[in-house]
Design an enzyme around this catalytic site. Structure first.
Site, PDB file in Angstrom:
ATOM      1  N   ASP A 158     -27.661 -15.520 -63.188  1.00  0.00           N
ATOM      2  CA  ASP A 158     -26.583 -15.651 -62.198  1.00  0.00           C
ATOM      3  C   ASP A 158     -25.706 -16.881 -62.414  1.00  0.00           C
ATOM      4  O   ASP A 158     -24.623 -16.978 -61.818  1.00  0.00           O
ATOM      5  CB  ASP A 158     -27.180 -15.724 -60.780  1.00  0.00           C
ATOM      6  CG  ASP A 158     -27.828 -14.430 -60.359  1.00  0.00           C
ATOM      7  OD1 ASP A 158     -27.205 -13.373 -60.546  1.00  0.00           O
ATOM      8  OD2 ASP A 158     -28.965 -14.469 -59.856  1.00  0.00           O
ATOM      9  N   ASP A 200     -26.623  -9.875 -55.477  1.00  0.00           N
ATOM     10  CA  ASP A 200     -27.682  -8.966 -55.899  1.00  0.00           C
ATOM     11  C   ASP A 200     -28.264  -8.339 -54.628  1.00  0.00           C
ATOM     12  O   ASP A 200     -27.979  -8.789 -53.518  1.00  0.00           O
ATOM     13  CB  ASP A 200     -28.752  -9.753 -56.669  1.00  0.00           C
ATOM     14  CG  ASP A 200     -29.712  -8.846 -57.416  1.00  0.00           C
ATOM     15  OD1 ASP A 200     -29.569  -7.612 -57.319  1.00  0.00           O
ATOM     16  OD2 ASP A 200     -30.617  -9.371 -58.089  1.00  0.00           O
ATOM     17  N   ASN A 256       2.179 -44.196 -34.911  1.00  0.00           N
ATOM     18  CA  ASN A 256       1.446 -43.367 -35.868  1.00  0.00           C
ATOM     19  C   ASN A 256      -0.061 -43.585 -35.742  1.00  0.00           C
ATOM     20  O   ASN A 256      -0.852 -42.641 -35.764  1.00  0.00           O
ATOM     21  CB  ASN A 256       1.918 -43.709 -37.287  1.00  0.00           C
ATOM     22  CG  ASN A 256       1.503 -42.668 -38.313  1.00  0.00           C
ATOM     23  OD1 ASN A 256       1.578 -41.473 -38.042  1.00  0.00           O
ATOM     24  ND2 ASN A 256       1.073 -43.119 -39.474  1.00  0.00           N
ATOM     25  N   ASP A 267      -2.827 -40.829 -33.943  1.00  0.00           N
ATOM     26  CA  ASP A 267      -3.815 -40.250 -34.858  1.00  0.00           C
ATOM     27  C   ASP A 267      -5.250 -40.398 -34.347  1.00  0.00           C
ATOM     28  O   ASP A 267      -6.146 -39.662 -34.792  1.00  0.00           O
ATOM     29  CB  ASP A 267      -3.716 -40.919 -36.240  1.00  0.00           C
ATOM     30  CG  ASP A 267      -2.764 -40.177 -37.168  1.00  0.00           C
ATOM     31  OD1 ASP A 267      -2.429 -39.016 -36.856  1.00  0.00           O
ATOM     32  OD2 ASP A 267      -2.363 -40.745 -38.192  1.00  0.00           O
ATOM     33  N   ASN A 301      10.132 -36.543 -35.148  1.00  0.00           N
ATOM     34  CA  ASN A 301      10.460 -37.962 -34.949  1.00  0.00           C
ATOM     35  C   ASN A 301      11.470 -38.454 -35.970  1.00  0.00           C
ATOM     36  O   ASN A 301      12.410 -39.198 -35.643  1.00  0.00           O
ATOM     37  CB  ASN A 301       9.193 -38.809 -35.032  1.00  0.00           C
ATOM     38  CG  ASN A 301       8.321 -38.649 -33.810  1.00  0.00           C
ATOM     39  OD1 ASN A 301       8.782 -38.232 -32.752  1.00  0.00           O
ATOM     40  ND2 ASN A 301       7.030 -38.963 -33.946  1.00  0.00           N
ATOM     41  N   ASP A 329     -29.710 -16.281 -57.558  1.00  0.00           N
ATOM     42  CA  ASP A 329     -30.768 -17.296 -57.655  1.00  0.00           C
ATOM     43  C   ASP A 329     -31.480 -17.307 -59.002  1.00  0.00           C
ATOM     44  O   ASP A 329     -32.459 -18.020 -59.181  1.00  0.00           O
ATOM     45  CB  ASP A 329     -31.801 -17.088 -56.540  1.00  0.00           C
ATOM     46  CG  ASP A 329     -32.487 -15.722 -56.619  1.00  0.00           C
ATOM     47  OD1 ASP A 329     -32.113 -14.913 -57.504  1.00  0.00           O
ATOM     48  OD2 ASP A 329     -33.383 -15.461 -55.793  1.00  0.00           O
TER      49      ASP A 329
END
Length: 840
Positions: free
Chosen positions: A591, A325, A680, A684, A655, A587
């Site tokens: 809406d 709006d 692994n 990570d 891998n 708002d």
């Protein structure tokens, strides 16, 4: 709900609930909250710590690996089995701690914009969180409020409730005190309102009889809860998961078959294949996503933007169209009364007083228009008595108040959109005070309306009708009325609005104005802020188009005016059908349908409850500049998440390819299952800090979305490059150093970790790596992982892990290969991204 509360007289019901017309005391409410629990539905409850911890280990691959490991233990391989289980446990605990921390952080942020209800406690009205409402509470409801629990109506002033969420009924239901038959269905209980619905218009007070699961919607939510439409981010995750699953199945099954054909021990082959499957699966992806989103939500909160649904951050960054709006975003949002005038355009004290009475005496809908009238007019209304009210609704677009002013007969004062007022008028008060037929003044009225609207003023009509002897008013009384004049309002454009919209456009976001105002005012504001007004569509135009035609039209129209809530929703849906990622900023009550239809629903802290509850993101300031800052943070969060996806999948794919070749040509398994899992886990760890990393400015300029084809290409290109260097390492170990089995595994173990950790600094940016500064935490974590990896073969843990000390020349060779690998990645990266600079 088993008790027929709707059939009991309200006075008896309040007594049976142990309450009063003035509500509960705080002490009573606290005791009942402990007894019945928080007022939330099962689907809304937060995941418990125990469930969150269990979820870290419930991946099918991990469960199969655990089962195979336990079998290996039973067959005598206890040491390796314990190591594998410990690594799985550490990985799971890491994910649990990070996700729980992220969840708590978000919970604290969301509580800042918690929806509240006006509750009578200790004899006074208090705004309290809906989650704390208990049976026996007396609640005051006004337009836009969410109904906080199944309740019986005590008083009503034109109270109408939208029950579509529960019954599917499109039109609001009128509610009033009284009783309903014991066997009446939900839709026939006119004296009852339900959790999950909201007030469309009017006002009233209710006494709560059921909360949480002890409500009509709670009793069926577990079976009939409608799944929310999947966001673009969720769809991308699903597509990515399918890509990984297919790749993993093909490679892992092939490796297992090769090992069996080579007569390797079956159990070792199974563990090896399953460990590879775990290695190829980015186990920490859910954790990385949670951390990134939580970090992003905290960063956005510093810009006064609160995220209510975490996944929406990614869609926030991917947004290509923003529907909004004009009030408060493009304009200053401070509506002020300009003047009250007669039909000839001259100021009128009579019109001013009538407008004041209508605005100050209505209680059905809080709105800035009436606030502006009350603030802008000084008027004596002590002798005026309110008799009744016909609340505003979005179909009539009018609001009427029936008043008694001294000895005069009751007068119905009606205010609303000018065209809606003219529909119910047959006469008009002329400039000389005489009353004439409305048709005689039609052309002059329209001319004045156009002049005022072209100047940017919002114009409302004001009409009256004398209802001698009336004690109530209905919609049918809005007929045969007399137009007395107009009230006009000003809401100046924000000085920075044109620049902000230009910045949004420069960042790949086009803006659509969706407003209920007339098309002349909308076009005036649009011209001032830089939106195209070559074609302005009104609500009637929208209704005249089929969905497909509307989708085509919406792509080129920037301004839509004179819209009702369903038309706004249709426009948002049409834009989504055109493959746009749509954000909607609103708002008001009108809406909420569009907020739910958008991929990113955005509201403001001062919004009505139903709009705030429908929103994914809540702005503490209604400002497009704040929205722009939040959007950039959304893109930053998405970019960091994708860094992990790109790097982990390519490294893991490389891998597994290398393992496939090594398993076929080497007389032994190139790595043990425990070694694969440890690689692994360690590689990570730096990625858990990826959310703190900086992002290239170029990646923040355009919307970003999941692109599985791009991920697949990246995985193949950089995975193949990784395999080339892996195979080079194999050759050096086997033919140059003639490494023994344990030495071979130790060197490859170390090389795999060093290359994967180091390449993070190259692949985290699309620019030359030395021109992009990484996060301090990524640097610290990477150095720590590299140091641990180098030390492991020489430590007391080496033997249980199947590692041995690596000779100096071999260690130097492994490090040298890693350095060359980094340079090769830098060159490949430049070639790969050059033609894809505009791809997400």
């Amino acid at each position: 709900m088993t008790t027929a509360f709707w059939n009991e007289p309200s006075t008896e019901l309040i007594t049976s609930l142990g309450s009063t017309a003035a509500g509960l005391t705080a002490e009573q409410a606290a005791a009942r909250l402990r007894e019945v629990g928080s007022n939330v539905l099962p689907a809304s409850r937060q995941t418990s710590s125990a469930r969150l911890l269990a979820r870290q280990f419930l991946s099918p691959i991990v469960l199969i690996l655990v089962a195979a490991t336990i079998l290996a233990w039973a067959l005598g391989d206890a040491v390796d089995s314990i190591i594998i289980l410990v690594i799985i446990l550490i990985s799971g605990l890491l994910g649990f701690v990070q996700e729980r921390s992220a969840g708590r952080a978000i919970g604290a942020l969301v509580s800042a914009v918690e929806v509240k209800a006006e509750v009578f406690r200790d004899g006074a009205i208090q705004p309290l969180p809906i989650t704390s409402i208990v049976p026996g509470d007396v609640v005051q409801l006004t337009a836009g409020d969410l109904v906080p629990g199944d309740s019986i109506v005590l008083t009503s002033n034109g109270l109408q409730v939208d029950e579509s969420a529960l019954t599917g009924e499109t039109f609001p239901s009128e509610k009033s005190p009284g009783t309903s038959a014991v066997d009446s269905p939900l839709t026939a209980r006119a004296n009852m309102v339900f959790l999950g619905t909201h007030v469309a218009s009017g006002s009233g007070t209710v006494v709560v009889v059921g909360t949480g699961q002890s409500t009509e919607i709670g009793s069926v939510s577990a079976h009939l809860t409608k799944a929310s439409p999947r966001t673009g981010f969720e769809k991308g995750l699903t597509s990515f998961g399918l890509l990984l699953t297919r790749t993993m199945l093909v490679l892992v099954v092939a490796i297992f078959i090769v090992n069996v054909l080579l007569r390797r021990p079956p159990l070792d082959s199974v563990l090896f294949s399953l460990a590879l499957a775990v290695g190829l699966t980015p186990q920490l992806l859910p954790t990385i996503v949670s951390i990134s989103l939580a970090q992003g939500a905290r960063a956005i909160a510093k810009r006064r933007v609160i995220v209510r649904r975490l996944d929406s951050i990614e869609d926030f960054g991917a947004m290509t169209v923003l529907c909004s709006d004009k009030t408060g975003t493009m304009t200053q949002g401070e509506v002020t009364l300009d003047r009250a005038m007669a039909v000839d355009g001259e100021p009128s004290g009579v019109v001013e007083r009538l407008a004041y009475l209508n605005a100050s005496l209505q209680i059905g809908l809080k709105n800035p228009i009436d606030d502006a009238i009350v603030a802008g007019v000084t008027c004596d209304a002590d002798t005026v008595i309110t008799i009744d009210e016909v609340p505003y609704d979005f179909d009539r677009r009018r609001l009427s108040v029936l008043v008694k002013d001294g000895a005069d007969p009751p007068l119905l004062i009606c205010k609303g959109a000018l065209d809606a007022i003219l529909q119910v008028c047959t006469t008009v008060v002329s400039a000389d005070g005489s009353v004439a037929a409305i048709v005689t003044a039609h052309d002059d009225i329209q001319k004045l309306f156009h002049e005022l609207s072209d100047d940017g003023y919002r114009v409302l009509g004001l009409a009256t009708r004398s209802l001698d002897g009336a004690t109530a008013a209905t919609v049918t009384d809005e007929s045969g009325m007399c137009l007395v004049g107009f009230v006009t309002f000003a809401d100046p454009v924000k000085p920075d609005a044109p620049a902000t919209l230009a910045q949004l456009a420069a960042n790949g976001i086009s803006v659509r104005m969706l407003t209920g105002d007339n098309h002349l005012v909308a076009a005036h504001v649009a011209n001032l802020v830089g939106l195209s007004t070559e074609l302005v569509m009104v609500g009637g135009d929208v209704d005249a188009l089929a969905d497909e035609d509307l989708a085509a039209a919406a792509a080129s129209v920037a301004v839509f005016a004179e819209l009702n809530p369903l038309q706004k929703e249709r426009i948002v849906t049409a834009l989504r059908a055109s493959r746009h990622v749509v954000g909607y900023l609103g708002d008001g009550i009108n809406d909420s349908p569009a907020l739910r239809a958008a991929e990113v629903g955005i509201s403001v802290e001062s919004a009505v409850d139903v709009a705030k509850e429908a929103a994914d993101i809540v702005l503490l300031d209604k400002d497009l500049g704040v929205l722009l800052d939040g959007m950039r943070q959304g893109r930053r969060t998405f970019a960091n998440t994708m860094k992990y996806v790109f790097m982990t999948t390519s490294a893991s794919f490389g891998n597994v390819l290398s393992m496939a070749v090594a398993a076929a040509v080497l007389p032994f398994l190139p790595l043990l299952a425990s070694q694969i899992l440890l690689i692994n886990l360690l590689t990570d760890l730096p990625a858990t800090f990826i959310a703190t990393d900086s992002v290239d400015a170029a990646q923040l300029r355009r919307p970003q979305r999941w692109n599985v084809r791009l991920i697949r290409s990246y995985m193949i290109v950089f995975g193949a490059l990784s395999s080339v260097f892996d195979l080079t390492t194999f050759a050096v170990l086997e033919w140059t150093f003639h490494a023994r089995v344990a030495e071979f595994r130790s060197a490859w173990f170390l090389g795999s970790i060093l290359t994967e950790v180091a390449v993070l600094f190259v692949l985290r940016t699309r620019r030359p790596f030395f021109r992009s500064k990484p996060s301090r935490w990524i640097v610290v974590a990477s150095i720590a992982v590299a140091a641990v990896s180098v030390c492991l073969p020489y430590s007391a843990l080496a033997k249980p892990l199947g590692l041995v000390a690596i000779p100096g020349p071999l260690l130097l060779t492994v490090v040298s290969i890693a350095v060359v690998y980094l340079l090769a990645n830098e060159l490949t990266k430049r070639i790969f991204w050059r033609p894809r600079q505009r791809v997400a």
